[in-house]
Design an enzyme around this catalytic site. Structure first.
Site, PDB file in Angstrom:
ATOM      1  N   ILE A 119       0.850  -1.197   0.000  1.00 37.64           N
ATOM      2  CA  ILE A 119       0.000   0.000   0.000  1.00 37.64           C
ATOM      3  C   ILE A 119       0.882   1.241   0.000  1.00 37.64           C
ATOM      4  O   ILE A 119       1.798   1.352   0.823  1.00 37.64           O
ATOM      5  CB  ILE A 119      -0.894   0.033   1.258  1.00 37.64           C
ATOM      6  CG1 ILE A 119      -1.698  -1.264   1.390  1.00 37.64           C
ATOM      7  CG2 ILE A 119      -1.825   1.238   1.234  1.00 37.64           C
ATOM      8  CD1 ILE A 119      -2.314  -1.464   2.756  1.00 37.64           C
ATOM      9  N   CYS A 120       0.606   2.148  -0.925  1.00 39.65           N
ATOM     10  CA  CYS A 120       1.366   3.391  -0.970  1.00 39.65           C
ATOM     11  C   CYS A 120       0.637   4.447  -0.149  1.00 39.65           C
ATOM     12  O   CYS A 120      -0.245   5.138  -0.643  1.00 39.65           O
ATOM     13  CB  CYS A 120       1.513   3.856  -2.424  1.00 39.65           C
ATOM     14  SG  CYS A 120       2.451   5.383  -2.575  1.00 39.65           S
TER      15      CYS A 120
END
Lengths: 182, 312
Positions: A119-120
């Site tokens: 997840i960014c």
């Protein structure tokens, strides 16, 4: 977005960075929680059981160091009624270090979620603060999901995922957070 | 008793010396002392202490005790010789001797953290909770003054919390049984009262039944309320650090107005970054101020809710 979308000089730098950290991480992942960490996690777990964040369900396990959390897409968003699983791993010195948070397969189609579940999201990396909790992190992730209007992978998905072979942790990526609208 | 801690101090003790005024007084006493120990004897005693220390490290407690005893015989006025011997007795669980040696050490140096600490342990061993707690509190105060982040301070805090918890368990179970007795007597008395009342009045109506059960209910409520402080529940959020989620020990406030546990906040500033964890405003260690009001609030809470000393 990862650094692979950055100028080539930066990329090579960050790759070197990643490889060296992968080794330490293999060792690191077996480190037991410190006393402060386990004390705090017990309190977080207790609070979660009494007062879980809306839309989340933690699957009870004996392992305080790894939480599996189910998240249901918020009503009225493109993920409404879809259920995904988050895996949260806590480092020895939590909360002085961020937990590692990834989606388990299948990860939601989202411009900030890679197909390997990474997840960014800045608060999971550079912008972590020890005053955050599992609960507040979950709320941030749900709000990230909710604000997307399209179901699609990040533009650099294939390249990034290829670089992440051998189970590299997202915490070793040098992330570039240049889009806070989604 | 000779209360002068400054007669024959070791070099380390001498470094810890504070306050010119006290020093002046000490000199006065030293001049009047009957027979100063010759430097050669003091040196011999120091050597014996060193021997004792190395025996202690090798877990040869008997030999260490003998060495310290000899040092004490040569120079009975050095507090450290007594506390070092007490440490050996502590390892052997000879608590009576620990107590004796610590008391002697405290006569020589009333600021000895180790002596207060081990005396506290010895008193707890013989179930003198209030005496033990008093000594441990003194040790904690002195230890924090010297070095707030030392392992000793953490260790003393752990023991102190456990002691306070034990004291609370002891006193609260007594309170609970007293309360339970009183409650049974009161309930019985209330029932008897209504019984007599009903037999005197001819028409034992439903109305009187109703008020009887209602008053019994109130009575139970009153007793439950009285037992509330002794019933373990949650520590209020405003007495807990946002990082540890635990009740404050040594709270400090930042310029943003947020209060944290000092040790973990310093750790954060060193390892994570120089910002306030909640507000993310820039923060430097020198900007932290002790939050005395919260500290007092914590003390007041713990006084009434001893269960909160329980550590996981």
């Amino acid at each position: 977005m990862t650094s692979s979308s950055a100028p080539s000089k930066k990329v090579s730098l960050s790759l070197a960075h990643c490889y060296s950290l992968t080794l330490t991480c293999l060792f690191f992942s077996v480190q037991a929680l410190s006393k402060i960490a386990s004390n705090r996690l017990q309190k977080e777990l207790k609070e979660w059981q009494v007062n879980p964040p809306v839309g989340f369900k933690q699957k009870p396990t004996d392992n305080l160091q790894r939480w599996i959390i189910e998240v249901v897409g918020a009503p009225g968003t493109v993920y409404a009624n879809e259920t995904y699983k988050l895996q949260v791993d806590f480092p020895e010195h939590y909360p002085m270090e961020a937990p590692q948070v990834i989606f388990l397969h299948p990860a939601p189609l989202h411009p900030h979620v890679y197909s390997n579940g990474h997840i960014c999201l800045d608060i999971l990396y550079d912008s972590w603060s020890p005053a955050m909790t599992v609960s507040s992190v979950c709320i941030s992730i749900l709000s990230m999901l909710s604000s997307s209007t399209v179901k699609q992978r990040p533009a650099d998905n294939d390249r990034y995922v290829k670089n992440c072979k051998n189970g590299r942790s997202p915490k070793e990526t040098r992330w570039w957070f240049h889009d806070d609208k989604v | 008793m000779d209360n002068d801690p400054f007669l024959f101090p070791s070099i380390r003790e001498r470094r810890k010396r504070r306050g010119e005024r006290e020093r002046g007084a000490a000199k006065g006493r030293a001049a009047m002392a009957p027979l100063p120990v010759p430097a050669s004897v003091a040196k011999q005693a120091e050597q014996l202490k060193q021997d004792g220390n190395s025996y202690f490290k090798k877990e040869r407690l008997g030999a260490a005790i003998d060495a310290y005893t000899e040092a004490i015989t040569l120079c009975p006025d050095v507090a450290i010789y007594w506390t070092n011997r007490a440490l050996c007795y502590r390892k052997r669980n000879e608590w009576k001797k620990v107590e004796e040696d610590c008391r002697r050490a405290l006569q020589l140096d009333s600021n000895s953290v180790k002596a207060h600490y081990m005396l506290g342990l010895a008193l707890l061993e013989k179930h003198d909770y209030s005496g033990g707690i008093k000594e441990l509190e003194k040790a904690l105060e002195l230890g924090r003054g010297a070095n707030p982040a030392s392992y000793m301070v953490e260790e003393i805090w752990q023991v102190l919390s456990r002691a306070k918890y034990m004291e609370w368990e002891d006193s609260s179970s007594k309170r609970a049984s007293r309360l339970q007795n009183l409650r049974e007597v009161c309930e019985k008395a209330l029932i008897d009262y209504y019984f007599i009342d009903a037999s005197e009045a001819e028409d034992s109506s439903k109305e009187s039944d109703h008020s009887q059960s209602q008053q019994l209910e109130y009575l139970r409520e009153v007793f439950n309320k009285a037992a509330q402080a002794d019933t373990p529940s949650e520590v209020p959020d405003h007495l807990c650090c946002k990082i540890t989620l635990d009740i404050f020990r040594d709270p400090v406030i930042t310029p943003s107005g947020i209060t944290y546990e000092r040790a973990v906040l310093l750790d954060h500033l060193q390892k994570v970054g120089k910002f306030d964890p909640v507000t993310r405003e820039l923060l430097e260690p020198h900007q932290l101020v002790p939050n005395l009001a919260i500290k007092e609030a914590v003390q007041a809470f713990l006084r009434d809710h001893g269960w909160a000393y329980k550590m996981s």
